[in-house]
Design a protein around this motif. Structure first.
Motif, PDB file in Angstrom:
ATOM      1  N   GLU A   1       2.632 -56.665 134.139  1.00 28.10           N
ATOM      2  CA  GLU A   1       3.705 -56.655 133.136  1.00 28.10           C
ATOM      3  C   GLU A   1       4.012 -55.223 132.691  1.00 28.10           C
ATOM      4  O   GLU A   1       5.170 -54.857 132.493  1.00 28.10           O
ATOM      5  CB  GLU A   1       3.325 -57.523 131.925  1.00 28.10           C
ATOM      6  CG  GLU A   1       3.376 -59.026 132.184  1.00 28.10           C
ATOM      7  CD  GLU A   1       4.746 -59.535 132.657  1.00 28.10           C
ATOM      8  OE1 GLU A   1       5.776 -58.925 132.334  1.00 28.10           O
ATOM      9  OE2 GLU A   1       4.765 -60.554 133.379  1.00 28.10           O
ATOM     10  N   THR A   2       2.949 -54.418 132.563  1.00 31.01           N
ATOM     11  CA  THR A   2       3.147 -53.020 132.175  1.00 31.01           C
ATOM     12  C   THR A   2       3.992 -52.294 133.223  1.00 31.01           C
ATOM     13  O   THR A   2       4.920 -51.551 132.906  1.00 31.01           O
ATOM     14  CB  THR A   2       1.780 -52.307 132.038  1.00 31.01           C
ATOM     15  OG1 THR A   2       0.942 -53.109 131.216  1.00 31.01           O
ATOM     16  CG2 THR A   2       1.923 -50.923 131.446  1.00 31.01           C
ATOM     17  N   GLU A   3       3.648 -52.554 134.486  1.00 28.18           N
ATOM     18  CA  GLU A   3       4.384 -51.901 135.567  1.00 28.18           C
ATOM     19  C   GLU A   3       5.843 -52.340 135.576  1.00 28.18           C
ATOM     20  O   GLU A   3       6.760 -51.523 135.760  1.00 28.18           O
ATOM     21  CB  GLU A   3       3.708 -52.289 136.892  1.00 28.18           C
ATOM     22  CG  GLU A   3       3.630 -51.159 137.882  1.00 28.18           C
ATOM     23  CD  GLU A   3       3.061 -51.625 139.227  1.00 28.18           C
ATOM     24  OE1 GLU A   3       3.611 -51.203 140.248  1.00 28.18           O
ATOM     25  OE2 GLU A   3       2.084 -52.409 139.250  1.00 28.18           O
TER      26      GLU A   3
ATOM     27  N   ASP B   1       7.572 -53.246 133.066  1.00 28.99           N
ATOM     28  CA  ASP B   1       8.248 -52.529 131.978  1.00 28.99           C
ATOM     29  C   ASP B   1       8.679 -51.130 132.411  1.00 28.99           C
ATOM     30  O   ASP B   1       9.766 -50.669 132.049  1.00 28.99           O
ATOM     31  CB  ASP B   1       7.334 -52.436 130.749  1.00 28.99           C
ATOM     32  CG  ASP B   1       7.310 -53.746 129.958  1.00 28.99           C
ATOM     33  OD1 ASP B   1       8.255 -54.550 130.117  1.00 28.99           O
ATOM     34  OD2 ASP B   1       6.356 -53.957 129.191  1.00 28.99           O
ATOM     35  N   TYR B   2       7.828 -50.458 133.190  1.00 30.36           N
ATOM     36  CA  TYR B   2       8.228 -49.145 133.718  1.00 30.36           C
ATOM     37  C   TYR B   2       9.423 -49.277 134.666  1.00 30.36           C
ATOM     38  O   TYR B   2      10.327 -48.433 134.642  1.00 30.36           O
ATOM     39  CB  TYR B   2       7.061 -48.458 134.434  1.00 30.36           C
ATOM     40  CG  TYR B   2       6.101 -47.750 133.490  1.00 30.36           C
ATOM     41  CD1 TYR B   2       6.398 -46.471 133.017  1.00 30.36           C
ATOM     42  CD2 TYR B   2       4.926 -48.348 133.064  1.00 30.36           C
ATOM     43  CE1 TYR B   2       5.542 -45.817 132.148  1.00 30.36           C
ATOM     44  CE2 TYR B   2       4.056 -47.701 132.186  1.00 30.36           C
ATOM     45  CZ  TYR B   2       4.368 -46.438 131.731  1.00 30.36           C
ATOM     46  OH  TYR B   2       3.528 -45.795 130.866  1.00 30.36           O
TER      47      TYR B   2
ATOM     48  N   ASP C   1      -0.938 -45.524 130.035  1.00 29.93           N
ATOM     49  CA  ASP C   1      -1.105 -46.792 130.754  1.00 29.93           C
ATOM     50  C   ASP C   1      -1.765 -46.552 132.110  1.00 29.93           C
ATOM     51  O   ASP C   1      -1.466 -45.572 132.790  1.00 29.93           O
ATOM     52  CB  ASP C   1       0.264 -47.454 130.991  1.00 29.93           C
ATOM     53  CG  ASP C   1       0.908 -47.925 129.694  1.00 29.93           C
ATOM     54  OD1 ASP C   1       0.202 -48.575 128.908  1.00 29.93           O
ATOM     55  OD2 ASP C   1       2.101 -47.628 129.474  1.00 29.93           O
TER      56      ASP C   1
END
Lengths: 476, 476
Positions: A448-450, A452-453, B186
């Motif tokens: 999910e973090t990726e 977002d990027y 991150d």
């Protein structure tokens, strides 16, 4: 609802008038008839109904820029369109988009012999580039089933792979420069053909594989390679998947393979039933591989024969056949090439996944187990590019099941397949891209973090989200 | 000013205490003594005085993450540091930065034989990886003068090239996956080793060549290649640069070259005067090339000899020599490898530029003309990787000129050199990166619009600009 549609039609009309009067488009460059909207509004996928508002055919980077600037001004979404051979609905206009077709930007430009490089417009057909290379005694090594229709721009958008990746890499490896129009409407000339260029982030790489969500590629500088010499083909039969891996390792240690393709006994069954191709050898085995390599020198053939004999002695290979000339090589390739067409009568549900090569045997076993235990009526056909860890999983529709029921069941299978992909750190789309069909599964391959990027990167190039909105991921 | 420094020293101390007490750093992982600040505060460039505040030596990705989070909290700038062999001051801490050295993250991790891939920590020395590959009967093909000291993390940060690019490509081609800590703190696992992965933008590619300005690379998955077999070396002498190009084309059409290096008569003059290397052949020529290729099969040697003879007949080649064994091959390589060291006594002003191979002859001629007409007292020595369009331009200091005067003059020459680079659409830094030394010249290779996109991309990963601030470009 009706009013909304009407008002958006007014905006589309205003935009079209502006293209005609302010930006030197002629009438032949804009189509709004129903047949055209249907034709250019879709790709090879059939899950989404096309619903384009208009199709435009720019002839230059500046004309592409003008449509992007107008789209920003009027908040109209653009869908870039190449040869429409995509398999993930990346080029489907299902929500009133204006389709930007590159069909009229299909010229091959300057050739640089010393650099073995050629400049092409994004609408050049892959095969057209292959033939151009051939005319210069060179080679464009990215090759796959739809090369006769797909366009270079689309190949770049999905970072197309295909059957020669083990030796020559993906499309990415051959792109030396790109001219793009970003979603903001800026024209960028990225990398300009250089092999070495350490002057900050290589934005060219971002556009490769971005499926038209950051902007439109209008030109590419493409590296060509020397032609392969005296290609030879072997087809080998094996009864366990571990043996397939042993054979790959044995050959790869000593010979530069140009292909190492794989298909299973189910594929051979269907091929033989179809009757277009000859049985490669008497014994029928569970797995087959097709190896290809150059043999410009006699000793390579001797070496290949020695490895083959060793593989037989080890008990890895049950039987095998080697081409004696170019015609036979072509015949053997048909075994691999005809699979897609042959199984198409079974309405296959296709997944295109990838894991590390080291994980392939376990991965195949687990997927086979999932499908056979949960869906005993489903037949599975595997083929793919084992040398790259890329597998095409095809679930065949039982005769007595409706297409809709079958597809609904396959969506459920997907969950188990992609959980297994995730467990092995694999990819839910190896070479077909995400488009709309794979979008719901992105989180199995990217955190999910990726993601977002990815969203933030898109905003840099396309702040108004007018470029191929709704493909790969949704903007929050 | 003094107060400011004192207060920033307080912040640094707070941060260090937090690392020790909250994040499991031990005392040996933090250095603030003057000698260490000097040693880890700089790279091979000497234009900027090191002025680091502290050096930290994380042992894990999590420890890297902790320093990044603290740096954001306290607005401290971090400079990532590898083997400190950089040539553009990309790893110099000249403004009170905390240096994050990867020296303690130097372990080689899991090896995947079927994938020919190995996981390494970013602090692994390039040569250590080469040796590991060798121990597995494989090959890591990125090689250059500083391979014995440089670290993989630094190679990735500059997308290192070197002497085998013509066959094996840049570092980029061998990076199958990256673990990074972004400037936001991150942890991302990018691409995870796959050959094929079409699931959205390939962020791994952004980090390659980003010189530590987006975040820190902590681990990499690296592809290995089969070992080259029976490498053979030729050194040829030519009197015109067009003949160099003819020879390149003649060989490349028929033989897969693993190197095509170039140096000029000035380099040979200096080498011979230095006396460490043997004259390759009796005649002295204006230009020399070193070709390398595999000869596992006898006919390749015959082919190479036939091409050589043809080049002689055409009048392109004046004289040549071919290695008869591995020792002789090593001796011939010294002609190319010893140049840098040999000319270092002339305090050379170095530029590392690249243009399309097709433009190299004109480009060299124009630069020679500029230097000889405007600076008749300056001697120019050219060498480089012609097969990639990458030239190292070395202006040698006249004996009677002070170093400062010479450097000041060279800065003026730069303008003309880079204007010529720009005219040919070339690169002001082919393989050394931008760092601080090349930063003022970025606009000769990237448009202002493009540089704005670079800034915006940086903001996505490093919104507070704590990662290697002031390298490549400045944030407005």
């Amino acid at each position: 609802m009706h009013e909304l549609l009407e008002s958006s039609q007014v905006v589309i009309n205003t935009l079209i008038q502006s293209l005609l009067h302010d930006y030197k488009y002629d009438a032949s460059q804009i189509k709004t008839d129903a047949e055209s909207l249907e034709h250019w509004g879709k790709d090879w996928t059939k899950h989404f109904a096309p619903a384009a508002s208009a199709i435009v055919f720019p002839k230059s980077t500046e004309q592409v820029q003008s449509i992007v600037l107008l789209a920003n001004e009027h908040n109209i979404v653009l869908t870039p369109s190449g040869g429409r051979t995509g398999l993930s609905a990346g080029a489907v206009a299902a929500n009133g988009e204006i389709v930007v077709s590159m069909d009229k930007m299909n010229h091959i430009g300057q050739f640089y012999p010393a650099d073995r490089m050629v400049e092409v417009e994004a609408g050049v057909i892959t095969q057209q580039l292959q033939q151009f290379a051939d005319s210069k005694d060179l080679y464009y090594p990215v090759d796959f089933a739809s090369a006769g229709s797909s366009q270079i721009g689309g190949n770049i958008g999905t970072n197309a792979g295909g059957i020669k990746v083990i030796r020559y890499g993906m499309t990415r490896q051959w792109i030396m420069g790109l001219t793009v129009v970003t979603g903001k409407g800026d024209i960028l000339h990225l990398n300009r053909g250089m092999v070495k260029n350490a002057t900050g982030y290589d934005l060219r790489q971002l556009f490769i594989g971005s499926e038209g969500t950051l902007g439109l590629v209008t030109h590419a500088q493409i590296k060509l390679e020397r032609q392969p010499q005296d290609l030879n083909v072997m087809v080998l039969g094996m009864d366990s998947f571990n043996d397939v891996m042993n054979v790959l390792a044995a050959f790869q240690a000593k010979i530069d393979l140009t292909a190492f393709e794989f298909f299973d006994g189910v594929a051979i069954d269907k091929l033989m039933a179809h009757g277009q191709v000859q049985e490669p050898f008497e014994s029928r085995t569970k797995f087959y591989t097709l190896l290809e390599f150059e043999t410009p020198y006699e000793p390579i053939m001797d070496k290949a024969m020695a490895i083959f004999e060793d593989c037989m002695e080890q008990g890895w290979v049950v039987d095998g056949v080697m081409s004696q000339n170019i015609t036979q090589a072509g015949e053997l390739w048909k075994l691999r090439e005809y699979i897609s067409e042959t199984i198409s009568v079974f309405t296959p549900y296709k997944n295109d996944v990838s894991v590390l090569i080291s994980h392939v045997p376990e991965f195949i076993e687990q997927i086979d187990h999932i499908v056979s235990s949960k869906y005993p009526d489903f037949e599975v056909c595997w083929f793919g590019h084992i040398g790259d860890g890329n597998l095409h999983l095809n679930i065949l529709k039982p005769e007595n099941m409706s297409k809709d029921d079958f597809f609904a069941e396959c969506q459920i299978v997907n969950k188990y397949v992609f959980e297994t992909v995730q467990k092995y750190g694999g990819s839910v789309s190896a070479e077909h891209g995400m488009g709309m069909t794979k979008k719901p599964y992105l989180h199995y391959s990217r955190s999910e973090t990726e993601i977002d990027y990815l969203r933030e990167v898109k905003k840099v190039f396309d702040p108004n989200n007018i470029m191929n909105r709704g493909k790969i991921f949704d903007i929050k």
